[in-house]
Design a protein around this motif. Sequence first.
Motif, PDB file in Angstrom:
ATOM      1  N   UNK A  55      16.362  42.401  17.105  1.00  0.00           N
ATOM      2  CA  UNK A  55      17.011  43.716  17.211  1.00  0.00           C
ATOM      3  C   UNK A  55      16.678  44.586  16.011  1.00  0.00           C
ATOM      4  N   UNK A  56      16.683  43.983  14.816  1.00  0.00           N
ATOM      5  CA  UNK A  56      16.340  44.720  13.599  1.00  0.00           C
ATOM      6  C   UNK A  56      14.905  45.240  13.681  1.00  0.00           C
ATOM      7  N   UNK A  57      13.988  44.361  14.125  1.00  0.00           N
ATOM      8  CA  UNK A  57      12.590  44.774  14.250  1.00  0.00           C
ATOM      9  C   UNK A  57      12.425  45.867  15.305  1.00  0.00           C
ATOM     10  N   UNK A  58      13.180  45.761  16.390  1.00  0.00           N
ATOM     11  CA  UNK A  58      13.097  46.774  17.452  1.00  0.00           C
ATOM     12  C   UNK A  58      13.603  48.117  16.944  1.00  0.00           C
ATOM     13  N   UNK A  59      14.689  48.083  16.181  1.00  0.00           N
ATOM     14  CA  UNK A  59      15.227  49.334  15.638  1.00  0.00           C
ATOM     15  C   UNK A  59      14.250  49.983  14.670  1.00  0.00           C
ATOM     16  N   UNK A  60      13.555  49.155  13.914  1.00  0.00           N
ATOM     17  CA  UNK A  60      12.573  49.684  12.959  1.00  0.00           C
ATOM     18  C   UNK A  60      11.237  49.992  13.632  1.00  0.00           C
ATOM     19  N   UNK A  61      11.181  49.747  14.930  1.00  0.00           N
ATOM     20  CA  UNK A  61       9.998  50.028  15.742  1.00  0.00           C
ATOM     21  C   UNK A  61       8.748  49.302  15.226  1.00  0.00           C
ATOM     22  N   UNK A  62       8.900  48.018  14.929  1.00  0.00           N
ATOM     23  CA  UNK A  62       7.789  47.203  14.440  1.00  0.00           C
ATOM     24  C   UNK A  62       7.367  46.220  15.533  1.00  0.00           C
ATOM     25  N   UNK A  63       6.647  46.731  16.510  1.00  0.00           N
ATOM     26  CA  UNK A  63       6.271  45.930  17.676  1.00  0.00           C
ATOM     27  C   UNK A  63       5.347  44.763  17.311  1.00  0.00           C
ATOM     28  N   UNK A  64       4.428  44.973  16.394  1.00  0.00           N
ATOM     29  CA  UNK A  64       3.482  43.914  16.019  1.00  0.00           C
ATOM     30  C   UNK A  64       4.219  42.745  15.371  1.00  0.00           C
ATOM     31  N   UNK A  65       5.160  43.044  14.486  1.00  0.00           N
ATOM     32  CA  UNK A  65       5.937  41.993  13.827  1.00  0.00           C
ATOM     33  C   UNK A  65       6.847  41.291  14.818  1.00  0.00           C
ATOM     34  N   UNK A  66       7.387  42.041  15.770  1.00  0.00           N
ATOM     35  CA  UNK A  66       8.243  41.469  16.807  1.00  0.00           C
ATOM     36  C   UNK A  66       7.468  40.457  17.646  1.00  0.00           C
ATOM     37  N   UNK A  67       6.257  40.832  18.053  1.00  0.00           N
ATOM     38  CA  UNK A  67       5.406  39.941  18.846  1.00  0.00           C
ATOM     39  C   UNK A  67       5.039  38.697  18.046  1.00  0.00           C
ATOM     40  N   UNK A  68       4.717  38.900  16.793  1.00  0.00           N
ATOM     41  CA  UNK A  68       4.357  37.776  15.915  1.00  0.00           C
ATOM     42  C   UNK A  68       5.533  36.806  15.781  1.00  0.00           C
ATOM     43  N   UNK A  69       6.723  37.348  15.564  1.00  0.00           N
ATOM     44  CA  UNK A  69       7.926  36.532  15.426  1.00  0.00           C
ATOM     45  C   UNK A  69       8.214  35.760  16.706  1.00  0.00           C
ATOM     46  N   UNK A  70       8.123  36.433  17.850  1.00  0.00           N
ATOM     47  CA  UNK A  70       8.390  35.768  19.138  1.00  0.00           C
ATOM     48  C   UNK A  70       7.421  34.613  19.361  1.00  0.00           C
ATOM     49  N   UNK A  71       6.145  34.854  19.071  1.00  0.00           N
ATOM     50  CA  UNK A  71       5.150  33.789  19.240  1.00  0.00           C
ATOM     51  C   UNK A  71       5.414  32.623  18.300  1.00  0.00           C
ATOM     52  N   UNK A  72       5.840  32.930  17.073  1.00  0.00           N
ATOM     53  CA  UNK A  72       6.151  31.875  16.104  1.00  0.00           C
ATOM     54  C   UNK A  72       7.334  31.039  16.586  1.00  0.00           C
ATOM     55  N   UNK A  73       8.371  31.695  17.114  1.00  0.00           N
ATOM     56  CA  UNK A  73       9.537  30.971  17.621  1.00  0.00           C
ATOM     57  C   UNK A  73       9.158  30.127  18.829  1.00  0.00           C
ATOM     58  N   UNK A  74       8.304  30.652  19.684  1.00  0.00           N
ATOM     59  CA  UNK A  74       7.872  29.872  20.850  1.00  0.00           C
ATOM     60  C   UNK A  74       7.076  28.653  20.417  1.00  0.00           C
ATOM     61  N   UNK A  75       6.224  28.809  19.397  1.00  0.00           N
ATOM     62  CA  UNK A  75       5.452  27.672  18.891  1.00  0.00           C
ATOM     63  C   UNK A  75       6.371  26.613  18.302  1.00  0.00           C
ATOM     64  N   UNK A  76       7.451  27.049  17.654  1.00  0.00           N
ATOM     65  CA  UNK A  76       8.390  26.136  17.001  1.00  0.00           C
ATOM     66  C   UNK A  76       9.610  25.848  17.874  1.00  0.00           C
TER      67      UNK A  76
END
Length: 94
Positions: A55-76
């Motif tokens: 939510x914080x990343x979405x509010x700051x409009x950081x789509x690239x970081x959001x995607x990176x974070x989601x992929x990292x969580x899925x990997x882990x």
Amino acid sequence: MRKASYVDTNIDYAPNEELKNIGRGILKQWEKQWKGDWFDNLTKEKQKEYKLITNKLALENKKAEFTKLRNEWKRNWFVNLDKEKQREYKKRVE
């Protein structure tokens, strides 16, 4: 005992290989379904943590970081499971 370095044409290898491939296919299918529900399998605390961060990343409009974070969580995803879910997963895999 040594392995033969050739294929004996008198032995039908297909049934054993077919069963192994079917078993692997079923396991992969089950893992795909289990991993597909990775968020639902997280503990409530981890779900809250993930939602707060995203939510914080979405509010700051950081789509690239959001995607990176989601992929990292899925990997882990396995590490993020609670202990009971990890045991359940290990039982099904074995």
